[in-house]
Write an enzyme that holds these catalytic residues in place. Sequence first.
Site, mmCIF file in Angstrom:
data_model
loop_
_atom_site.group_PDB
_atom_site.id
_atom_site.type_symbol
_atom_site.label_atom_id
_atom_site.label_comp_id
_atom_site.label_asym_id
_atom_site.label_seq_id
_atom_site.Cartn_x
_atom_site.Cartn_y
_atom_site.Cartn_z
ATOM 1 N N GLU A 1 0.804 -1.225 0.000
ATOM 2 C CA GLU A 1 0.000 0.000 0.000
ATOM 3 C C GLU A 1 0.839 1.277 0.000
ATOM 4 O O GLU A 1 0.491 2.241 -0.686
ATOM 5 C CB GLU A 1 -0.937 0.016 1.217
ATOM 6 C CG GLU A 1 -2.039 -1.039 1.184
ATOM 7 C CD GLU A 1 -3.081 -0.787 0.093
ATOM 8 O OE1 GLU A 1 -3.180 0.342 -0.414
ATOM 9 O OE2 GLU A 1 -3.800 -1.742 -0.257
ATOM 10 N N ASP B 1 -6.443 8.450 0.110
ATOM 11 C CA ASP B 1 -5.934 7.341 0.916
ATOM 12 C C ASP B 1 -4.779 7.840 1.768
ATOM 13 O O ASP B 1 -3.864 8.489 1.256
ATOM 14 C CB ASP B 1 -5.426 6.209 0.008
ATOM 15 C CG ASP B 1 -6.553 5.369 -0.571
ATOM 16 O OD1 ASP B 1 -7.698 5.483 -0.107
ATOM 17 O OD2 ASP B 1 -6.265 4.585 -1.493
#
Length: 152
Positions: free
Chosen positions: A58, A75
């Site tokens: 990620e 995000d």
Amino acid sequence: MGPRMKAASILALIGCLATVTEPKIYPRCKLAKKLLRAGMDNFQGFSLENWICMAYYESHYNTTAQNVLKDGSIDYGIFQINSYTWCRREELEEINFCHVACSDLLTDDLTDAIICAKKIAHETEGMNYWQGWKKHYEGRDLSKWKRGCEVP
Ligand SMILES: *[C@@H]1O[C@H](CO)[C@@H](O)[C@H](O)[C@H]1NC(C)=O
């Protein structure tokens, strides 16, 4: 202590403070230990190496990582937690299931990011939230992610 030594130790002190406050790439084994202490090993049935691998996928362990998505949401942090559902950006009214400011998901101590990741894993029943990670890594042999880290 002579004036030159004094200057040198002051510089050394400043150097230390700078490394403490700078945004950083979390070292893999340090992350492993942090996640272990936070009870992430086998949380919702996912072993520690799953979480380490997911964080790498990620954010490459970048605690300050931010990515804007097509829908305008962002995000945040090492686990790339999304503002639309899970945290609150400054002025915007959002769902904020983690009851946390998105900016608190960027801190180096990881406390809020871990609490929120646990909540996500709990509410979405596993690591389904991290679709990209899931697609590439779920069910694979992930043992290398904690190798050499002195964690069980
Ligand atoms: C970490 O992420 C921030 C925000 O996206 C970025 O500005 C920074 O360059 C990244 N750090 C590294 C070492 O990649």
